[in-house]
Design an enzyme around this catalytic site. Sequence first.
Site: not given
Ligand code: IMP
Length: 432
Positions: A13, A16, A40-41, A222
């Site tokens: 977040d 990017k 998500g952006h 991420q």
């Molecule tokens: P997962 O990727 O859904 O398995 O989540 C694993 C961890 O990564 C969790 O703490 C999520 O909140 C974090 N996470 C996954 N994608 C994002 C993102 O795009 N932005 C911020 N945190 C993310």
Amino acid sequence: MPATVIVGAQWGDEGKGKVVDLLAQESDIVARYQGGPNAGHTVIADGETWKFHHMPSGILAGKTCVLGAGVVLDPETFVAELDELERRGVSTAPVKVSGNAHLIMPWHVAIDQASERRLGKLRIGTTKRGIGPCYADKAARLGIRVQDLLDPKILRQKIEVALGEKNVWLERVYGMDPLVLEEVAERYERFAQRLRPYVADTSLLVDRALREDESVLFEGAQGALLDLDHGTYPFVTSSNPVAGAAATGLGIGPSRIDAVLGVAKAYVTRVGEGPFPTEIEGPDQQRVRELGQEFGTTTGRERRCGWLDLVALRYAVRVNGITSLALTKLDVLSAFAELPVCIRYRLESGEETTEFPAHQSDFHHCRPVYETLPGWEESIDSVDDFSDLPDAARGYVEFVERELEVEATLVGTGAERERVLARSGAAAAPSA
Ligand code: IMP
């Protein structure tokens, strides 16, 4: 630079999407190399707001948009994005998806949700989009890939084999209803028809483009601290957001990468569970959250907010080989008279370090050591040149540069595409 990786330098977040959107104007291809609909952006372009999970924002500029082999694709989300783009008059013809990318299946989503419920207090705080279970099946060689959509017989057979095992898990381990083969197969056959025209040999496409001196942006999802190998395990995602993964995730050699632009907020946010040394105590956290609109694009969750952490950012510079920085959302800090910046961690032993701890217990128990910088307490909304920023705002950016020994070539001062200051003489700066 012909081949530039744009990488998150914190816990995701960082903004990017907006940086990619800006640089995409002058690039030929934007390629995603890992992650899925957990990302998500939001991009605001020409007064219109767009929200994407899968689609690189380069699509708005008509650029070739690639989803590489390292991506996990949720066909339902992806088809919805394709439909929305076309409904609003944007062509999706430049979208190319690797046949080697893995498909997120309904059991991945069900297992992700059930597993988080079961973990209770020990949960990771995932986005519940099926990311972990999908990458787990990929590693176990049980996954279903985009290219399986090309042959209805193979697709049905693979779904049948997978369901034989997954339904046992769903029923016996998680006490859930089993999935029905006919329903899943029919749904995915429908997605297959819609997705087939977009499937391409994306490794060849990107390699050829680079040989022809076209410019390619590799868009990470991420951030470094969510990296499966180098992040704050187990509170991480299940792929490798770090810049090196751009090569494996797209199927090009690492020698092809020319530059790595790290994107970091002027403060820090984190979604989900896990240690966060500079998390703000008291009402300032809520203030940062509201000013920065720190609510997840994917889950709507409140993001945890903290002061800038230069120990963690130094680590991100190292593990990504960051060659320049984009420091985003500087405007959010305009409200504060004083700005604490974490310059060292104090470990439980009393020892202080500027390097990110290699062991989880040291990180879990460390305390931030702050240097307090002066705030500027005036709006920077209408500043359109870095040199016109208030002294304290420039001082803040230059402090980061000195501590990290990396130039901040882009500085974000607001949500719109135009609100990015490109430093003069900066190597990676666009002519925005
Ligand atoms: P997962 O990727 O859904 O398995 O989540 C694993 C961890 O990564 C969790 O703490 C999520 O909140 C974090 N996470 C996954 N994608 C994002 C993102 O795009 N932005 C911020 N945190 C993310």
